[in-house]
Design a protein around this motif. Sequence first.
Motif, short mmCIF file in Angstrom:
data_model
loop_
_atom_site.label_atom_id
_atom_site.label_comp_id
_atom_site.label_asym_id
_atom_site.label_seq_id
_atom_site.Cartn_x
_atom_site.Cartn_y
_atom_site.Cartn_z
N THR A 113 92.56 12.15 -34.27
CA THR A 113 93.82 11.72 -35.29
C THR A 113 94.88 11.76 -34.71
OG1 THR A 113 92.43 13.47 -37.16
CG2 THR A 113 94.23 13.15 -37.48
N GLU A 114 95.72 11.15 -35.37
CA GLU A 114 96.94 10.40 -34.87
C GLU A 114 98.30 11.56 -36.04
OE1 GLU A 114 99.97 7.06 -32.90
OE2 GLU A 114 99.28 6.95 -35.37
N ILE A 115 98.60 12.06 -35.48
CA ILE A 115 100.20 12.60 -36.41
C ILE A 115 101.10 12.39 -35.93
CG2 ILE A 115 100.90 14.94 -37.35
CD1 ILE A 115 97.68 15.02 -35.61
N VAL A 116 102.11 11.87 -37.02
CA VAL A 116 103.17 11.69 -36.46
C VAL A 116 104.48 11.81 -37.64
CG1 VAL A 116 104.94 9.55 -36.85
CG2 VAL A 116 102.30 8.65 -36.20
N LEU A 117 105.21 13.14 -36.95
CA LEU A 117 106.32 13.75 -37.98
C LEU A 117 107.45 13.28 -37.27
CD1 LEU A 117 105.28 17.22 -35.74
CD2 LEU A 117 104.87 16.32 -37.25
N VAL A 118 108.43 13.09 -38.46
CA VAL A 118 109.83 12.32 -38.53
C VAL A 118 110.62 14.26 -38.54
CG1 VAL A 118 108.73 10.68 -38.70
CG2 VAL A 118 109.14 11.01 -40.97
N ASP A 119 112.01 13.94 -38.95
CA ASP A 119 112.40 14.57 -39.29
C ASP A 119 113.49 13.32 -41.17
OD1 ASP A 119 114.69 11.50 -39.05
OD2 ASP A 119 115.40 12.90 -37.85
N ASP A 120 114.27 14.17 -41.48
CA ASP A 120 114.20 13.90 -42.96
C ASP A 120 115.07 12.46 -43.22
OD1 ASP A 120 113.71 16.23 -43.70
OD2 ASP A 120 116.21 17.40 -44.22
N ASP A 121 115.97 11.55 -41.96
CA ASP A 121 115.98 10.69 -41.43
C ASP A 121 114.96 9.39 -41.44
OD1 ASP A 121 118.62 11.08 -42.80
OD2 ASP A 121 119.43 11.86 -40.74
N GLY A 122 113.66 9.96 -41.77
CA GLY A 122 112.55 8.87 -41.24
C GLY A 122 112.19 8.74 -39.85
N ARG A 123 113.42 9.14 -39.14
CA ARG A 123 113.59 9.00 -37.38
C ARG A 123 112.15 9.75 -36.74
NH1 ARG A 123 119.52 10.74 -36.08
NH2 ARG A 123 118.62 12.26 -37.14
N ARG A 124 111.24 9.05 -35.80
CA ARG A 124 109.89 9.69 -35.30
C ARG A 124 110.45 10.96 -34.27
NH1 ARG A 124 104.73 7.32 -33.37
NH2 ARG A 124 105.62 5.75 -35.61
#
Length: 142
Positions: A113-124
């Motif tokens: 699985t690939e998991i992408v985490l972003v902050d509240d501004d949508g930045r990776r």
Amino acid sequence: MPITPDQLPELSSEHADEQLTDRMGIEILEADLDEVVGRMPVAGNRQPYGLLHGGASGVLAETLGSTLSALHALPERFPVGLELACTHHRSATSGWVTGTARPIHVGRSTSTTEIVLVDDDGRRVCTAKLTCLHRDTRPPVT
């Protein structure tokens, strides 16, 4: 045959108060066979310099990826984490980190699985890859 999110096994009452996801404030927001989305607060999950701890990102990533693997493997097989790799792109200092897990490979004995985490501004913030082994039996808990 995959299962639906409402068919995920209940936690053992013996260990219900020991869940890392609860201690870290992780919430699952959406879950289906195509993706699992969840979030975690930065507050309470910082390293000494005030940034989100990289290990906390790993915990969120593994939680989301393992949940996705469980949806595909259960009830015939039981997924356990085999390898987790995280690349940290930027720091998060406040708010929430939201992760989206999507399958790369789903087989009988493993899933990746690939998991992408972003902050509240949508930045990776982080990109992670989790491989789970699908066991024939659930590991014993002592």
